[in-house]
Design a protein around this motif. Structure first.
Motif, PDB file in Angstrom:
ATOM      1  N   SER A 140       0.859  -1.190   0.000  1.00  9.60           N
ATOM      2  CA  SER A 140       0.000   0.000   0.000  1.00  9.60           C
ATOM      3  C   SER A 140       0.887   1.229   0.000  1.00  9.60           C
ATOM      4  O   SER A 140       2.096   1.136   0.190  1.00  9.60           O
ATOM      5  CB  SER A 140      -0.844   0.047   1.271  1.00  9.60           C
ATOM      6  OG  SER A 140      -1.842  -0.921   1.248  1.00  9.60           O
ATOM      7  N   ALA A 141       0.245   2.380  -0.137  1.00  8.60           N
ATOM      8  CA  ALA A 141       0.948   3.657   0.057  1.00  8.60           C
ATOM      9  C   ALA A 141       1.225   3.830   1.547  1.00  8.60           C
ATOM     10  O   ALA A 141       0.574   3.214   2.388  1.00  8.60           O
ATOM     11  CB  ALA A 141       0.060   4.787  -0.444  1.00  8.60           C
ATOM     12  N   THR A 184      -2.582   8.237   0.691  1.00  9.96           N
ATOM     13  CA  THR A 184      -3.700   8.205  -0.265  1.00  9.96           C
ATOM     14  C   THR A 184      -4.719   9.296   0.087  1.00  9.96           C
ATOM     15  O   THR A 184      -5.222   9.980  -0.809  1.00  9.96           O
ATOM     16  CB  THR A 184      -4.354   6.804  -0.285  1.00  9.96           C
ATOM     17  OG1 THR A 184      -3.317   5.835  -0.459  1.00  9.96           O
ATOM     18  CG2 THR A 184      -5.348   6.665  -1.412  1.00  9.96           C
ATOM     19  N   GLU A 223       1.481   4.190  -4.009  1.00  6.20           N
ATOM     20  CA  GLU A 223       1.937   2.796  -4.009  1.00  6.20           C
ATOM     21  C   GLU A 223       3.253   2.650  -4.809  1.00  6.20           C
ATOM     22  O   GLU A 223       4.073   1.781  -4.502  1.00  6.20           O
ATOM     23  CB  GLU A 223       0.856   1.886  -4.607  1.00  6.20           C
ATOM     24  CG  GLU A 223      -0.179   1.345  -3.621  1.00  6.20           C
ATOM     25  CD  GLU A 223      -1.158   2.375  -3.061  1.00  6.20           C
ATOM     26  OE1 GLU A 223      -1.177   3.512  -3.555  1.00  6.20           O
ATOM     27  OE2 GLU A 223      -1.901   2.024  -2.129  1.00  6.20           O
ATOM     28  N   PHE A 240      -3.445  -1.803  -5.429  1.00  5.18           N
ATOM     29  CA  PHE A 240      -4.517  -0.806  -5.597  1.00  5.18           C
ATOM     30  C   PHE A 240      -4.634  -0.266  -7.018  1.00  5.18           C
ATOM     31  O   PHE A 240      -5.534   0.494  -7.312  1.00  5.18           O
ATOM     32  CB  PHE A 240      -4.225   0.318  -4.577  1.00  5.18           C
ATOM     33  CG  PHE A 240      -5.119   1.512  -4.528  1.00  5.18           C
ATOM     34  CD1 PHE A 240      -6.497   1.405  -4.393  1.00  5.18           C
ATOM     35  CD2 PHE A 240      -4.559   2.791  -4.551  1.00  5.18           C
ATOM     36  CE1 PHE A 240      -7.300   2.543  -4.291  1.00  5.18           C
ATOM     37  CE2 PHE A 240      -5.360   3.932  -4.449  1.00  5.18           C
ATOM     38  CZ  PHE A 240      -6.725   3.810  -4.321  1.00  5.18           C
ATOM     39  N   ARG A 288     -11.008   2.213  -2.407  1.00  4.49           N
ATOM     40  CA  ARG A 288     -10.206   2.309  -1.182  1.00  4.49           C
ATOM     41  C   ARG A 288     -10.048   0.946  -0.518  1.00  4.49           C
ATOM     42  O   ARG A 288     -10.974   0.138  -0.503  1.00  4.49           O
ATOM     43  CB  ARG A 288     -10.837   3.319  -0.208  1.00  4.49           C
ATOM     44  CG  ARG A 288     -10.923   4.750  -0.744  1.00  4.49           C
ATOM     45  CD  ARG A 288      -9.577   5.309  -1.196  1.00  4.49           C
ATOM     46  NE  ARG A 288      -8.545   5.280  -0.183  1.00  4.49           N
ATOM     47  CZ  ARG A 288      -8.290   6.255   0.684  1.00  4.49           C
ATOM     48  NH1 ARG A 288      -9.025   7.362   0.650  1.00  4.49           N
ATOM     49  NH2 ARG A 288      -7.312   6.150   1.547  1.00  4.49           N
ATOM     50  N   GLY A 289      -8.849   0.715  -0.028  1.00  9.24           N
ATOM     51  CA  GLY A 289      -8.546  -0.587   0.573  1.00  9.24           C
ATOM     52  C   GLY A 289      -8.212  -1.647  -0.465  1.00  9.24           C
ATOM     53  O   GLY A 289      -8.090  -2.832  -0.150  1.00  9.24           O
ATOM     54  N   GLY A 290      -8.036  -1.234  -1.720  1.00 10.37           N
ATOM     55  CA  GLY A 290      -7.924  -2.179  -2.836  1.00 10.37           C
ATOM     56  C   GLY A 290      -6.664  -3.030  -2.875  1.00 10.37           C
ATOM     57  O   GLY A 290      -6.620  -4.027  -3.600  1.00 10.37           O
ATOM     58  N   SER A 291      -5.653  -2.680  -2.089  1.00 10.94           N
ATOM     59  CA  SER A 291      -4.430  -3.502  -2.119  1.00 10.94           C
ATOM     60  C   SER A 291      -4.691  -4.916  -1.601  1.00 10.94           C
ATOM     61  O   SER A 291      -4.009  -5.861  -2.014  1.00 10.94           O
ATOM     62  CB  SER A 291      -3.326  -2.858  -1.276  1.00 10.94           C
ATOM     63  OG  SER A 291      -2.973  -1.624  -1.836  1.00 10.94           O
ATOM     64  N   ASP A 292      -5.650  -5.060  -0.707  1.00 10.80           N
ATOM     65  CA  ASP A 292      -6.006  -6.416  -0.244  1.00 10.80           C
ATOM     66  C   ASP A 292      -6.440  -7.257  -1.435  1.00 10.80           C
ATOM     67  O   ASP A 292      -6.079  -8.438  -1.563  1.00 10.80           O
ATOM     68  CB  ASP A 292      -7.189  -6.370   0.750  1.00 10.80           C
ATOM     69  CG  ASP A 292      -6.863  -5.610   2.022  1.00 10.80           C
ATOM     70  OD1 ASP A 292      -5.706  -5.639   2.448  1.00 10.80           O
ATOM     71  OD2 ASP A 292      -7.791  -4.989   2.590  1.00 10.80           O
TER      72      ASP A 292
HETATM   73  N1  ASP Z   1      -3.673   3.070  -0.456  1.00 12.18           N
HETATM   74  C1  ASP Z   1      -5.024   2.687  -0.800  1.00 12.18           C
HETATM   75  C2  ASP Z   1      -6.001   3.220   0.234  1.00 12.18           C
HETATM   76  O1  ASP Z   1      -5.599   3.860   1.189  1.00 12.18           O
HETATM   77  C3  ASP Z   1      -5.169   1.217  -1.002  1.00 12.18           C
HETATM   78  C4  ASP Z   1      -4.874   0.360   0.213  1.00 12.18           C
HETATM   79  O2  ASP Z   1      -4.178   0.773   1.128  1.00 12.18           O
HETATM   80  O3  ASP Z   1      -5.337  -0.784   0.218  1.00 12.18           O
HETATM   81  O4  ASP Z   1      -7.188   3.038   0.071  1.00 12.18           O
END
Ligand code: ASP
Ligand code: ADP
Ligand code: MG
Length: 417
Positions: free
Chosen positions: A41-42, A47, A74, A137, A151-155
């Motif tokens: 992630s970043a 982000t 990222e 992401f 958002r949260g897409g790195s998972d």
């Molecule tokens: N950096 C992105 C976010 O904050 C993706 C992630 O962290 O999963 O949403």
């Protein structure tokens, strides 16, 4: 060579020390003989800062440019982690989405995977590198534009790579040591679970538990990825954290296994809508077209109004608070065009959703009654209710959200395994 996917979230790569810490975790796995695909992630907060810059520049921004800007966090962490690994004598390189390539749809800011061809990374591993550090992401469209996955897409990036590369496991390293019965930041007595079923994790995630992005759980379930959540700040081994797995792998489960919440919900009520076939479609069609994510819906019984032969009803629904303006505009436009009629539009932006989840609910009656009684005992008024086979959700005043979560955690005895 066996392969692992390891994902490090924002707080786990928040500065150079933490990146060095992540690199040591990767080194432990390469020392065990694994090739590793690391998804990063970043740095935490980055982000949000980038999104703020976009919104500060343009109100109705072009989502293609949003993606170009917001995906950049990222890229920095991927490069830094690759450099750190090289410093430790481990063959590694960074990969941006377009270089893999991570092919996605062109739904900018909420893109979905189309394909992740293995060839480039496989060739790199065959050339001697042990680690591929991939920027999470993000992806690229057929037309060559950069996309992001929500958002949260790195998972979700991590699980997609685990599926594409048939990884032995997908380890999600984060700032808590597993999946808890509820957010441990709200309920200090929350209990870490050894295992949780895909279905339950899917509900918890979609109802607000941000420990995993919902789509990552969907993908893991579909492709049978062994998905684990664990701490990047502790010493860990193969048994650490929480395994997200098939129901069959869990010996015994409680009726309710977790409580989730979503803080920023709003409620809108259309008062005195004409009650006739097609009216729900006339209301919710334009809301969907305006990208409003409507969640709970209640329609009242219909009633007559004196001096009028038509039937009328009230329609109430919930939505994320930051979509209220867009929803209002869509409804007002529909009203102006004559597609729907209503007397008044009432908006309540001070609500939150609290939900209990558990696969045991399928075979147990009385869970809803117990939940409602517990909330009533605390004088918490329920505004809207929805249920499915394995969850019950209520919309309540936001100021009671923490109290409701605590109360339900106690009521269903979640502290005890
Ligand atoms: N950096 C992105 C976010 O904050 C993706 C992630 O962290 O999963 O949403
Ligand atoms: P990352 O930056 O590593 O992706 P997130 O902040 O997205 O991490 O997700 C981890 C956070 O999820 C935790 O810090 C915790 O506050 C929150 N959370 C919410 N519900 C739960 C739960 N049921 N179990 C564990 N963590 C939870
Ligand atoms: Mg996250």
């Amino acid at each position: 060579m066996p392969l692992l996917v390891m994902k490090f979230g924002g707080t786990s790569v928040a500065n150079l020390d933490r990146i060095a810490n992540a690199a040591r975790k990767v080194q432990e796995e390469t020392a065990r003989g694994y090739s590793v695909i690391v998804i990063v992630s970043a740095m935490s907060g980055k982000t949000n800062e980038l999104v703020g810059w976009v919104e500060g520049t343009s109100k109705l921004y072009d989502t293609k440019e949003y993606d170009a800007i917001v995906s950049s966090g990222e890229n920095v962490t991927a490069g830094l982690l690759a450099l750190r690994l090289q410093e430790m004598g481990i063959g590694a390189r960074s990969w941006q989405g377009w270089q893999v390539p991570i092919n996605t749809t062109d739904a900018h800011s909420t893109a979905r995977f189309v394909s992740i061809p293995r060839e480039n990374i496989d060739t790199d591993f065959a050339g001697g590198n042990k680690v591929a550090v991939v920027a999470g992401f993000q992806g690229v469209t057929e037309a060559g534009r950069i996309t992001t996955l929500g958002r949260g897409g790195s998972d979700t990036t991590a699980v997609a790579f685990a599926a594409a590369f048939e990884a032995e496991r997908c380890d999600i390293y984060t700032d808590v040591d597993g999946v808890y019965t509820t957010d441990p930041r709200i309920v200090s007595k929350a209990r870490k679970m050894e295992k949780i079923a895909f279905e339950e994790m899917l509900e918890l995630a979609s109802l607000g538990a941000k420990v995993l992005q919902t789509r990552s759980v969907e993908l893991a379930m579909r492709y049978k990825v062994r998905l684990r959540v664990l701490s990047s700040f502790e010493d860990t081994d193969e048994t650490s954290g929480t395994l997200v797995c098939d129901e069959e792998e869990i010996m015994e489960s409680k009726v309710v296994s977790g409580v989730a919440f979503s803080r920023d919900e709003a409620k809108m009520t259309l008062v005195r809508v004409e009650d006739r076939p097609g009216v729900a479609a006339a209301i919710f069609g334009p809301l969907a077209d305006a990208q409003v994510n409507v969640d709970m819906i209640v329609q009242n019984i219909s009633e007559k109004v004196a001096g009028d032969t038509k039937l009328y009803t009230d329609m109430t629904f919930s939505l994320p608070v930051n979509q209220v303006e867009r929803a209002k505009k869509a409804l007002e436009d529909s009203r102006a065009s004559g597609a729907v009629t209503y007397a008044e539009l009432i908006t309540d932006t001070e609500t939150a959703k609290v939900s209990v989840v558990g696969i045991g609910m399928r075979s147990q009656v009385g869970v809803a009654a117990k939940m409602f009684a517990a909330l009533a005992a605390e004088n918490i008024n329920i505004k809207v209710i929805t249920t499915s086979e394995i969850k019950i959700s209520v919309l309540i005043d936001r100021k009671y959200m923490e109290l409701a979560v605590q109360t339900l955690h106690d009521t269903f005895d979640l502290e005890q395994a």
